[in-house]
Enzyme design. Structure first.
Site, PDB file in Angstrom:
ATOM      1  N   ASP A 204       0.823  -1.214   0.000  1.00 42.91           N
ATOM      2  CA  ASP A 204       0.000   0.000   0.000  1.00 42.91           C
ATOM      3  C   ASP A 204       0.854   1.261   0.000  1.00 42.91           C
ATOM      4  O   ASP A 204       1.698   1.454   0.868  1.00 42.91           O
ATOM      5  CB  ASP A 204      -0.900   0.024   1.245  1.00 42.91           C
ATOM      6  CG  ASP A 204      -1.743   1.292   1.297  1.00 42.91           C
ATOM      7  OD1 ASP A 204      -2.724   1.365   0.539  1.00 42.91           O
ATOM      8  OD2 ASP A 204      -1.407   2.217   2.062  1.00 42.91           O
TER       9      ASP A 204
ATOM     10  N   LEU B 238      -0.101  -0.904  14.067  1.00 45.67           N
ATOM     11  CA  LEU B 238       0.859  -0.969  15.183  1.00 45.67           C
ATOM     12  C   LEU B 238       0.899   0.372  15.914  1.00 45.67           C
ATOM     13  O   LEU B 238       1.883   0.691  16.592  1.00 45.67           O
ATOM     14  CB  LEU B 238       2.261  -1.336  14.658  1.00 45.67           C
ATOM     15  CG  LEU B 238       2.385  -2.749  14.066  1.00 45.67           C
ATOM     16  CD1 LEU B 238       3.746  -2.954  13.406  1.00 45.67           C
ATOM     17  CD2 LEU B 238       2.142  -3.811  15.130  1.00 45.67           C
TER      18      LEU B 238
ATOM     19  N   TYR C 156       2.630  10.098  -0.523  1.00 39.85           N
ATOM     20  CA  TYR C 156       3.716   9.667   0.357  1.00 39.85           C
ATOM     21  C   TYR C 156       5.079  10.090  -0.194  1.00 39.85           C
ATOM     22  O   TYR C 156       5.467   9.700  -1.306  1.00 39.85           O
ATOM     23  CB  TYR C 156       3.694   8.137   0.564  1.00 39.85           C
ATOM     24  CG  TYR C 156       2.455   7.625   1.299  1.00 39.85           C
ATOM     25  CD1 TYR C 156       1.565   8.492   1.926  1.00 39.85           C
ATOM     26  CD2 TYR C 156       2.176   6.268   1.348  1.00 39.85           C
ATOM     27  CE1 TYR C 156       0.438   8.013   2.589  1.00 39.85           C
ATOM     28  CE2 TYR C 156       1.048   5.776   2.018  1.00 39.85           C
ATOM     29  CZ  TYR C 156       0.179   6.669   2.624  1.00 39.85           C
ATOM     30  OH  TYR C 156      -0.933   6.206   3.275  1.00 39.85           O
TER      31      TYR C 156
END
Ligand code: NAP
Length: 267
Positions: free
Chosen positions: A51, A198, A56
């Site tokens: 992904d 996480l 980004y």
């Protein structure tokens, strides 16, 4: 690795995928090499879901993903995202072609709307998404950070395709999707792609020690095992180093008992 059906499609994606936020953010090319090596290791271990997003690292993340998959395109399932302010018809088409160029692939497997933009009619964005599918540049359409009502509107705006997935934040320490988005996805057979599973690296310290010992897992592995306990969920932890990638890939080797999942939920 365990695989699950993506939405109502026939596609199988790994239950533990690889998130690529922050890849290429550093100016240190040595770090880029390590990030690509980490993706290679994940692919070797069967993590086929990757992904990324046009946003980004200003496109560098997509370029690094492209580098990692150039010799194994058919073994991976590439998900990327178009972000506001690119949700107008022409902008979606252009953004997709730019992502394809950076990724160096003939098509994107899952193209997701990164965030909803109430100032752009969803019908206009979805018309562009369907055109991309029709032209073979995109295989499946997904959304991200969409509420239940926004997902309903997105589905209604599609003429020929379905929404395969909704990518939302979901972790043991952030369970807000459980009130409505998760049950909706389960009922409607839309894959929930759990991002930041996480908790951005803030690994839970409150997981009962007896569970960690019983299944011989680390706290990070227990978090990934827990978040993917339902059939409709897959997770995309980000691991910039090989050791973490290996740890994540083996996090679901053994499934916990329902009672232990419940114990974690109430912990
Ligand atoms: P995350 O996956 O929850 O956490 C990543 C952090 O955990 C990194 O610092 C990583 O360190 C560390 N880590 C990874 N594996 C570990 C392990 N086994 N043990 C200990 N630490 C470990 O956070 P995230 O990057 O925010 O989310 C994951 C992905 O979700 C992103 O990369 C992106 O693809 C997606 N996402 C999407 C959205 C959206 O709006 N759609 C928003 C946020 C994120 P190292 O890098 O050093 O290994």
């Amino acid at each position: 690795m365990e695989y699950r059906q993506l939405g109502r499609t026939k596609e199988k994606v790994s239950v533990i995928g690889m998130g690529c936020w922050g890849l290429g953010l550093s100016r240190d090319t040595g770090e880029w090499t390590q990030e690509v090596a980490s993706l290679h290791r994940g692919i070797e271990l069967g993590m086929n879901l990757i992904d990324t997003a046009e946003r980004y690292s200003s496109g560098r993340s997509e370029e690094l993903v492209g580098e990692a998959v150039k010799d194994c395109r058919d073994d991976v399932f590439i998900a990327t995202k178009v972000a506001p302010p690119n949700l107008r018809y022409d902008a979606v088409i252009r953004a997709c072609k730019d992502s394809i160029k950076r990724l160096g692939v003939p098509h994107i497997d899952l193209y997701q709307i990164h965030w909803p933009d109430p100032t752009v009619p969803i019908k206009e964005t979805m018309s562009a998404m369907e055109k991309l599918v029709q032209d073979g540049l995109v295989k499946y359409i997904g959304v991200s950070n969409f509420s239940v009502s926004e997902t309903d509107a997105a589905r209604a705006a599609l003429a020929k395709n379905e929404i395969a997935s909704n990518q939302v934040e979901y972790a043991l320490s952030n369970r807000s999707v459980e009130t409505d988005i998760l049950p909706y996805c389960v009922r409607e057979k839309i894959t929930l792609i759990a991002y930041s599973p996480l908790a951005h690296g803030h690994i839970a310290r409150f997981i009962p020690t007896d569970i960690l010992q019983k299944y011989d897992v680390t706290p990070a592995q227990a978090m990934l095992n827990w978040v993917t306990r339902k059939e409709q969920v897959v997770a995309i932890p980000k691991a910039g180093n090989i050791k973490h990638q290996e740890e994540n890939a083996s996090s679901i080797a053994v499934r916990f008992s329902t009672a232990d999942y419940e114990k974690m939920s109430s912990g």
